[in-house]
Scaffold this active site. Sequence first.
Site, PDB file in Angstrom:
ATOM      1  N   ASN A  69      83.672 -26.656  -1.235  1.00 28.38           N
ATOM      2  CA  ASN A  69      83.130 -27.878  -0.714  1.00 28.38           C
ATOM      3  C   ASN A  69      82.913 -28.602  -2.157  1.00 28.38           C
ATOM      4  O   ASN A  69      82.405 -29.713  -1.928  1.00 28.38           O
ATOM      5  CB  ASN A  69      81.591 -27.355  -0.215  1.00 28.38           C
ATOM      6  CG  ASN A  69      80.717 -26.642  -0.911  1.00 28.38           C
ATOM      7  OD1 ASN A  69      81.230 -25.706  -1.606  1.00 28.38           O
ATOM      8  ND2 ASN A  69      79.549 -27.087  -1.252  1.00 28.38           N
ATOM      9  N   ARG A  70      83.251 -28.473  -3.364  1.00 24.34           N
ATOM     10  CA  ARG A  70      82.984 -29.033  -4.560  1.00 24.34           C
ATOM     11  C   ARG A  70      83.843 -28.584  -5.672  1.00 24.34           C
ATOM     12  O   ARG A  70      84.277 -27.671  -5.472  1.00 24.34           O
ATOM     13  CB  ARG A  70      81.509 -28.850  -4.798  1.00 24.34           C
ATOM     14  CG  ARG A  70      81.010 -27.802  -5.125  1.00 24.34           C
ATOM     15  CD  ARG A  70      79.330 -27.486  -5.244  1.00 24.34           C
ATOM     16  NE  ARG A  70      78.966 -26.282  -5.639  1.00 24.34           N
ATOM     17  CZ  ARG A  70      79.004 -25.876  -6.810  1.00 24.34           C
ATOM     18  NH1 ARG A  70      78.982 -26.604  -7.942  1.00 24.34           N
ATOM     19  NH2 ARG A  70      78.308 -24.701  -7.055  1.00 24.34           N
ATOM     20  N   GLY A  71      83.745 -29.460  -6.544  1.00 23.38           N
ATOM     21  CA  GLY A  71      84.522 -29.031  -7.694  1.00 23.38           C
ATOM     22  C   GLY A  71      85.820 -28.485  -7.811  1.00 23.38           C
ATOM     23  O   GLY A  71      86.728 -28.858  -6.823  1.00 23.38           O
ATOM     24  N   ILE A  72      86.334 -27.391  -8.426  1.00 25.53           N
ATOM     25  CA  ILE A  72      87.482 -26.906  -8.416  1.00 25.53           C
ATOM     26  C   ILE A  72      88.031 -26.387  -6.929  1.00 25.53           C
ATOM     27  O   ILE A  72      89.205 -26.694  -6.490  1.00 25.53           O
ATOM     28  CB  ILE A  72      88.010 -25.892  -9.457  1.00 25.53           C
ATOM     29  CG1 ILE A  72      87.514 -26.340 -10.600  1.00 25.53           C
ATOM     30  CG2 ILE A  72      89.072 -24.918  -9.204  1.00 25.53           C
ATOM     31  CD1 ILE A  72      87.506 -25.396 -12.063  1.00 25.53           C
ATOM     32  N   ASP A  84      78.327 -17.070   3.269  1.00 21.40           N
ATOM     33  CA  ASP A  84      77.741 -16.802   1.885  1.00 21.40           C
ATOM     34  C   ASP A  84      78.625 -15.552   1.417  1.00 21.40           C
ATOM     35  O   ASP A  84      78.399 -14.475   1.977  1.00 21.40           O
ATOM     36  CB  ASP A  84      76.401 -16.507   2.085  1.00 21.40           C
ATOM     37  CG  ASP A  84      75.728 -16.028   0.733  1.00 21.40           C
ATOM     38  OD1 ASP A  84      76.438 -15.883  -0.228  1.00 21.40           O
ATOM     39  OD2 ASP A  84      74.318 -15.849   0.789  1.00 21.40           O
ATOM     40  N   VAL A  85      79.182 -15.612   0.609  1.00 18.57           N
ATOM     41  CA  VAL A  85      80.238 -14.446  -0.071  1.00 18.57           C
ATOM     42  C   VAL A  85      79.428 -13.219  -0.292  1.00 18.57           C
ATOM     43  O   VAL A  85      80.011 -12.152  -0.711  1.00 18.57           O
ATOM     44  CB  VAL A  85      81.352 -15.050  -1.052  1.00 18.57           C
ATOM     45  CG1 VAL A  85      82.023 -15.865  -0.735  1.00 18.57           C
ATOM     46  CG2 VAL A  85      80.591 -15.174  -2.357  1.00 18.57           C
ATOM     47  N   TYR A 110      77.198 -14.294 -16.145  1.00 15.64           N
ATOM     48  CA  TYR A 110      78.419 -15.113 -15.892  1.00 15.64           C
ATOM     49  C   TYR A 110      79.628 -14.448 -16.618  1.00 15.64           C
ATOM     50  O   TYR A 110      80.852 -14.383 -16.133  1.00 15.64           O
ATOM     51  CB  TYR A 110      78.289 -16.640 -16.365  1.00 15.64           C
ATOM     52  CG  TYR A 110      79.191 -17.424 -15.849  1.00 15.64           C
ATOM     53  CD1 TYR A 110      79.488 -17.847 -14.609  1.00 15.64           C
ATOM     54  CD2 TYR A 110      80.293 -17.685 -16.889  1.00 15.64           C
ATOM     55  CE1 TYR A 110      80.612 -18.964 -14.270  1.00 15.64           C
ATOM     56  CE2 TYR A 110      81.369 -18.692 -16.493  1.00 15.64           C
ATOM     57  CZ  TYR A 110      81.332 -19.191 -15.224  1.00 15.64           C
ATOM     58  OH  TYR A 110      82.517 -20.021 -14.877  1.00 15.64           O
ATOM     59  N   ILE A 157      85.915 -27.544 -17.907  1.00 16.95           N
ATOM     60  CA  ILE A 157      86.574 -28.381 -16.884  1.00 16.95           C
ATOM     61  C   ILE A 157      85.267 -29.661 -16.450  1.00 16.95           C
ATOM     62  O   ILE A 157      84.337 -29.103 -16.393  1.00 16.95           O
ATOM     63  CB  ILE A 157      87.073 -27.753 -15.772  1.00 16.95           C
ATOM     64  CG1 ILE A 157      88.113 -26.771 -16.097  1.00 16.95           C
ATOM     65  CG2 ILE A 157      87.984 -28.732 -14.818  1.00 16.95           C
ATOM     66  CD1 ILE A 157      89.335 -26.914 -16.936  1.00 16.95           C
TER      67      ILE A 157
END
Length: 234
Positions: free
Chosen positions: A11-14, A48-49, A140, A173
Site C-alpha cells: 500500500n506504500r513505498g517500495i 497483518d503478516v 531492524y 531509498i
Amino acid sequence: MNRSVFVTGGNRGIGAAVAAAFAAAGDKVAASHRSGIPPEGVLGVRADVTAPGEVEKALREAEAAHGPVEVVVANAGITRDRPALRMSDEHFEEVLRTNLTGAFATARAALKSMLPARRGRVILLSSALGFLGSPGQANYAASKAGLVGMARSLAWELGDRGITVNVVAPGIIKTDMTEPLSEKRMADLMRMTPLGRPGTVDEVVAAVRFLASEEAGYITGAVLPVSGGIGMGH
C-alpha cells in the site's frame, strides 16, 4: 506477462511501486496491506503478516481471483528504533515478527502452490543495514540479516523444484521510512554511499522485476544490493 503475483506491504513505498510495476507489465497482482489502499489495478487484500493465518488467508483470496501464485514478494516491514538499553522486548520482537517471521509465513504460504507446479519466484526485501548495522536499529538489522540465511536455506530446499529464492537489499531509498531521518544522519549515510545519493523506488523495482523474470532463472540464493555501494561486499 500474465502471472499471478502476490506482494506484502503493497500500500506504500517500495511495496506499492513493485505491485504497480508488475500490474503495468500485464501481471495479475494482489497486495496485502494493514492500512491504506494499494495502487490502481492491484487487488488489495487486508492482512497483518504477524497474525497467525492472516497472510495465508490473504494469499488464498488472491489465488481465488488470479490463479496459483507464481511470484511472491515479501516486502512488509516496520521500524521501531531505540538504543539497545531503551529497546523493550516488545519493540525487538515486533520488528522480528513483521520483517522476518512475516516473510517466512508469506513464503511458506506461496510454496503450497509453487511446489506442485515446480516453478516459482520468491523475492525477499532485506536492507543494506542488515549487513552494516545501524545505531538504534539492532532489531531492524537483525531481522533484515536473518532474511539472507532464510533465503539461502530455502534455496537449498527448493532448487530441485524449479523455484528460486533471492534477496534484494536496498540502501537508503527515498520513501516515507527515510523521511524522519535528520539532515545530519542523512549526510552521514551519504558519506557511506559511494554514489553519494539516495536511491529511488524505481531502482529497487527494477531489481525485483529482474529476479522475477525468465532471464534470472539460474539465479538463486543471491543477494542483490540496490544501495549505491553502501555495504558493498557483504
